[in-house]
Design a protein around this motif. Sequence first.
Motif, short mmCIF file in Angstrom:
data_model
loop_
_atom_site.label_atom_id
_atom_site.label_comp_id
_atom_site.label_asym_id
_atom_site.label_seq_id
_atom_site.Cartn_x
_atom_site.Cartn_y
_atom_site.Cartn_z
N PHE A 17 16.81 -1.52 20.78
CA PHE A 17 15.80 -0.99 19.88
C PHE A 17 15.50 -1.98 18.76
O PHE A 17 16.22 -2.96 18.56
CB PHE A 17 16.25 0.35 19.30
CG PHE A 17 17.72 0.40 18.94
CD1 PHE A 17 18.17 -0.08 17.72
CD2 PHE A 17 18.65 0.90 19.84
CE1 PHE A 17 19.52 -0.06 17.39
CE2 PHE A 17 20.01 0.94 19.51
CZ PHE A 17 20.44 0.46 18.29
N ASP A 18 14.43 -1.71 18.03
CA ASP A 18 13.97 -2.61 16.97
C ASP A 18 14.86 -2.54 15.73
O ASP A 18 15.52 -1.52 15.47
CB ASP A 18 12.53 -2.26 16.59
CG ASP A 18 11.54 -2.53 17.70
OD1 ASP A 18 11.78 -3.48 18.47
OD2 ASP A 18 10.55 -1.79 17.81
N SER A 19 14.83 -3.60 14.94
CA SER A 19 15.66 -3.71 13.75
C SER A 19 14.90 -3.23 12.51
O SER A 19 13.96 -3.89 12.06
CB SER A 19 16.11 -5.16 13.55
OG SER A 19 16.73 -5.31 12.28
N VAL A 20 15.34 -2.11 11.97
CA VAL A 20 14.75 -1.62 10.72
C VAL A 20 15.06 -2.59 9.58
O VAL A 20 14.23 -2.81 8.69
CB VAL A 20 15.28 -0.21 10.39
CG1 VAL A 20 14.60 0.35 9.15
CG2 VAL A 20 15.07 0.74 11.56
N ALA A 21 16.26 -3.17 9.61
CA ALA A 21 16.65 -4.11 8.56
C ALA A 21 15.70 -5.31 8.53
O ALA A 21 15.29 -5.77 7.45
CB ALA A 21 18.09 -4.57 8.78
N GLN A 22 15.32 -5.81 9.70
CA GLN A 22 14.41 -6.95 9.74
C GLN A 22 13.04 -6.58 9.16
O GLN A 22 12.44 -7.34 8.40
CB GLN A 22 14.25 -7.44 11.17
CG GLN A 22 13.36 -8.66 11.32
CD GLN A 22 13.90 -9.86 10.56
OE1 GLN A 22 14.92 -10.43 10.96
NE2 GLN A 22 13.27 -10.24 9.47
N LEU A 23 12.56 -5.39 9.52
CA LEU A 23 11.28 -4.93 8.98
C LEU A 23 11.33 -4.85 7.46
O LEU A 23 10.40 -5.29 6.76
CB LEU A 23 10.91 -3.57 9.57
CG LEU A 23 9.63 -2.92 9.04
CD1 LEU A 23 8.41 -3.76 9.35
CD2 LEU A 23 9.48 -1.51 9.61
N ALA A 24 12.42 -4.30 6.93
CA ALA A 24 12.55 -4.19 5.48
C ALA A 24 12.57 -5.57 4.82
O ALA A 24 11.90 -5.79 3.80
CB ALA A 24 13.82 -3.41 5.14
N ARG A 25 13.30 -6.49 5.40
CA ARG A 25 13.39 -7.84 4.81
C ARG A 25 12.04 -8.53 4.83
O ARG A 25 11.69 -9.26 3.90
CB ARG A 25 14.45 -8.66 5.54
CG ARG A 25 15.87 -8.14 5.32
CD ARG A 25 16.92 -9.03 5.95
NE ARG A 25 18.26 -8.50 5.73
CZ ARG A 25 19.02 -7.96 6.68
NH1 ARG A 25 18.59 -7.91 7.93
NH2 ARG A 25 20.22 -7.49 6.40
N TRP A 26 11.25 -8.31 5.89
CA TRP A 26 9.90 -8.88 5.93
C TRP A 26 9.05 -8.39 4.76
O TRP A 26 8.16 -9.10 4.29
CB TRP A 26 9.22 -8.52 7.24
CG TRP A 26 9.70 -9.31 8.43
CD1 TRP A 26 10.33 -10.51 8.42
CD2 TRP A 26 9.59 -8.92 9.80
NE1 TRP A 26 10.64 -10.92 9.71
CE2 TRP A 26 10.18 -9.97 10.58
CE3 TRP A 26 9.05 -7.82 10.46
CZ2 TRP A 26 10.24 -9.91 11.97
CZ3 TRP A 26 9.11 -7.77 11.85
CH2 TRP A 26 9.69 -8.80 12.59
N HIS A 27 9.34 -7.17 4.31
CA HIS A 27 8.57 -6.59 3.21
C HIS A 27 9.27 -6.73 1.85
O HIS A 27 8.83 -6.13 0.87
CB HIS A 27 8.28 -5.11 3.50
CG HIS A 27 7.24 -4.91 4.56
ND1 HIS A 27 5.90 -4.76 4.29
CD2 HIS A 27 7.35 -4.87 5.92
CE1 HIS A 27 5.23 -4.61 5.42
NE2 HIS A 27 6.08 -4.68 6.42
N GLY A 28 10.33 -7.51 1.82
CA GLY A 28 11.03 -7.76 0.55
C GLY A 28 11.79 -6.56 0.02
O GLY A 28 12.05 -6.47 -1.19
N ILE A 29 12.20 -5.66 0.89
CA ILE A 29 12.95 -4.46 0.49
C ILE A 29 14.44 -4.77 0.57
O ILE A 29 14.92 -5.25 1.60
CB ILE A 29 12.60 -3.28 1.41
CG1 ILE A 29 11.11 -2.95 1.32
CG2 ILE A 29 13.44 -2.05 1.07
CD1 ILE A 29 10.63 -2.01 2.42
#
Length: 306
Positions: free
Chosen positions: A43-55
Amino acid sequence: MASAVVFAYHNVGYRCLSVLLAQGVDVRLLVTHQDNPNETIWFDSVAQLARWHGIPVITPDDPNCDAVVAQVKAAQPDFIFSFYYRNMLKATLLAIPPRGAYNMHGSLLPKYRGRVPVNWAIIHGESETGATLHVMNEKPDNGALVDQQAIPILPDDTAKEVFDKVTVAAEITLHRCLPALLAGTATLHAQDLSKGGYFGGRKAEDGRIDWRQSAAQIHNLIRAVAPPYPGAFADLNGQRMLVLRSRHVAADGLPEFTLPTLFVHREQIYLQAGDGRYLQLLQLQLAQQAVDATTFVSHFGAVFTL
């Protein structure tokens, strides 16, 4: 702009976090899990998505520890959202956001409260399930309902195929109801818990096939635990055989047996189950190798009584 702290994991977490960001929610902190090296990460990485958005991202073992509570308080969120986060959040955390804490659950609540709801729905032969956003409290999945979206479970759908649809249902549900939540106009509906039940987690051993069961029960188990889950299995002559895909077939022209039996007929592998009905076994594995009719006969013969 409304603010939130998000607890999330898995594809539902990824898509629901995407909805929050698309609708302008200020996500100030993501709490997620470290990937388990012993688990198949499909499955996809929520952590990666957050880091892309500076969260900012944290991965605590215990989300209810004092340090995490302090970080969440410091973020001063209007909301807390939980999207397929695997740990329960306790009252101290849930009391922080002044505008509430909400969880996305992968069933049509009040049905299938608790763990792995997609797998349980398939095991029980349900023809539909879905996703539900509800108020979080300390008891699992019993808070008031905000919104839900149904999806069909087709007769041969595997858990992965159903989970993919539930992920879309979760995204649709959140996208539809989020504007009202943010505006403070959402209408909540109490659950009638008598119309559903609570289910616990499942282990790999729970995929063991009981050949005495009906063809429908065996078929539902096979598809409920098909890859990327561990798979349904049986031990035949000391060899672990995985049964990864099956389908119901009519008895026309197939031999009949008095006991549950695996057999080869016209270069296809079949099961006559405990109720006398038949499944065609479409995908089998031994020692991680695919098994066709010729391989089956070489190991077990053309007829194997169970």
